[in-house]
Design an enzyme around this catalytic site. Structure first.
Site, mmCIF file in Angstrom:
data_model
loop_
_atom_site.group_PDB
_atom_site.id
_atom_site.type_symbol
_atom_site.label_atom_id
_atom_site.label_comp_id
_atom_site.label_asym_id
_atom_site.label_seq_id
_atom_site.Cartn_x
_atom_site.Cartn_y
_atom_site.Cartn_z
ATOM 1 N N GLU A 1 3.189 -5.348 3.856
ATOM 2 C CA GLU A 1 3.337 -5.333 5.313
ATOM 3 C C GLU A 1 2.786 -6.603 5.961
ATOM 4 O O GLU A 1 3.089 -6.902 7.114
ATOM 5 C CB GLU A 1 2.626 -4.113 5.898
ATOM 6 C CG GLU A 1 1.122 -4.122 5.732
ATOM 7 C CD GLU A 1 0.508 -2.752 5.989
ATOM 8 O OE1 GLU A 1 -0.395 -2.680 6.817
ATOM 9 O OE2 GLU A 1 0.942 -1.772 5.368
ATOM 10 N N LYS B 1 5.584 0.326 18.418
ATOM 11 C CA LYS B 1 5.618 1.203 17.238
ATOM 12 C C LYS B 1 4.227 1.400 16.660
ATOM 13 O O LYS B 1 3.848 2.506 16.271
ATOM 14 C CB LYS B 1 6.558 0.605 16.191
ATOM 15 C CG LYS B 1 6.641 1.353 14.873
ATOM 16 C CD LYS B 1 7.616 0.653 13.939
ATOM 17 C CE LYS B 1 7.552 1.188 12.521
ATOM 18 N NZ LYS B 1 8.044 2.571 12.399
#
Length: 438
Positions: free
Chosen positions: A326, A423
């Site tokens: 990520e 998000k």
């Protein structure tokens, strides 16, 4: 079809006029918050989550649990303690419909929970969620005794027919496309009649720190977990059936979401302080201390938090990011501004994330004048002088923050749909401009 104007709006990425010098309070960890919500919902007594992250992904998780009968009360504690959620477990029930959005943790962690509900639970979400792999969870749950209707897609939308319990036991899966397949089964495993034994049979597991996070959090609420690290078989995790305890948990800051702010110090030769950086953590973002130091910065972990300082030079790096995939978009953005080439390896699985992150990074950096090529398992980045232009985000929060990093050093970068950062990182534009003193 109507299009949300926020999805097409262009945000002029702020350009840094000098070295950044700021303290940035990063909100709580999404990964910890969503795991904590699931464990609290499955516990035998109420629990507290303090300073939880309130973002699209975590609000989707909380609302999904509510639709299945869990009570989640929200409030604000005494000054200095921040917000809290009180989670009161209840008998899980259907019929219910869960909106997963495009949240991997919601679409993968909750189907095992739904098998414990009394009734049907339908899962649906954003169009991109239909393209993200779920076969590892679906096939495993069927092998453990669940009934799931997915029309053979191995993906959303689907319906889980909860029977109030699941037999559980041993199951073999290929989790090479997402470590969340393992975590999803482990989190609900204590509630299965036989617990669960998850055996990974496939190529290298990505994002191992997230599995270690799951195991640590399970043990903290009283679960017995055997892992390869604790002397068990390689690639095998066992969870014993048993009751889970309610906990009073303070959520750590999201260290992966600290990445753009640390990158700002690196690319501007400035200093950024992240308060409350933990001295011990399973969060993948902790690896930034090592990676960004190798790229030209220096850091000091104090009682107050992490102090990160840029040297004024940014160096290329050759690094395997398989465990911390990520972080790839932010590292790629910094690498595009470095003084030497970089090779980012071990992240082929990023092609299955919120978007195909390898293709997206290649296209967007190259359209600003960069020289990025995809490899079988990552990216090769040769720095070139970049210019302004539109940086598309593909509704991917980490693409948006990557574009903002480049915008610090390159005038005229415009981020499409910066709102997608909600998000996992609410108020990112305000945090970013605040860091720059705007």
């Amino acid at each position: 079809m109507t299009v949300n104007p926020a999805h097409t709006a262009l945000w002029p990425a702020p350009h840094a006029s000098g070295a950044v010098d700021a303290t940035v309070h990063v909100p709580g960890s999404k990964s910890v918050t969503n795991r904590a919500l699931v464990l609290a919902a499955l516990a035998s007594e109420p629990g507290w989550l303090r300073r939880p992250l309130r973002s699209r992904d975590t609000l989707l998780m909380a609302e999904a649990l509510r639709t299945m009968g869990v009570e989640i009360e929200e409030g604000v504690g005494p000054e200095g303690t921040g917000e809290f959620w009180r989670v009161i477990p209840a008998g899980l029930r259907g019929p219910a419909t869960v909106d997963v959005g495009n949240a991997g943790t919601v679409m993968r962690f909750l189907p095992p929970v739904a098998t414990l509900a009394d009734g049907t639970v339908r899962f649906d979400g954003d169009p991109r969620s239909y393209e993200r792999p779920l076969h590892g969870v679906i096939d495993a749950l069927r092998a453990l005794g669940a009934r799931i209707d997915d029309d053979g897609r191995g993906a959303l939308p689907m319906t889980v027919h909860g029977g109030g319990a699941l037999e559980g036991g041993p199951v073999e899966i290929d989790a090479s496309s997402s470590s969340q397949f393992v975590s999803s089964l482990l989190l609900s495993g204590p509630r299965f009649n036989q617990g669960v034994e998850v055996r990974h049979n496939g190529s290298a597991l990505p994002s191992m720190p997230h599995i270690r996070m799951t195991v640590d959090m399970l043990r903290a609420v009283g679960a017995q977990v055997d892992t390869p690290e604790s002397g068990g078989e390689p690639n095998v995790w066992r969870v014993t059936p048993g009751a889970l305890l309610g906990r009073d948990l303070t959520i750590e800051p999201d260290l992966s979401n600290a990445q753009p702010f640390l990158a700002a110090a690196l690319v501007t030769g400035g200093k950024v302080v992240i308060p409350d950086w933990p001295s011990r953590t399973t969060q993948p973002g902790d690896r930034l201390r090592e990676i960004f130091t190798d790229m030209g910065g220096s850091c000091e972990l104090t009682d107050y938090g992490l102090v990160f300082t840029g040297s004024g030079a940014v160096h290329g790096i050759d690094v395997d990011l398989g465990e911390v995939g990520e972080l790839t978009p932010g590292i790629a953005a910094v690498a595009a501004l470095a003084d030497s080439p970089s090779t980012l390896r071990g992240v082929a699985h990023l092609r299955l994330h919120e978007t195909d992150r390898l293709a997206a990074l290649t296209k967007e950096i190259n359209e600003l004048g960069g020289d990025v090529t995809e490899t079988a398992d990552g990216l090769h980045i040769r720095p070139r002088r970049l210019h302004g232009g539109v940086f598309h985000t593909y509704e991917d929060h980490r693409m948006a923050t990557a574009g903002a990093i480049i915008g610090l050093a390159v005038e005229g970068v415009q981020i499409e749909n910066v709102a997608t950062t909600a998000k996992t990182l609410p108020d990112f534009p305000d945090l970013w401009t605040g860091m720059l003193g705007a």
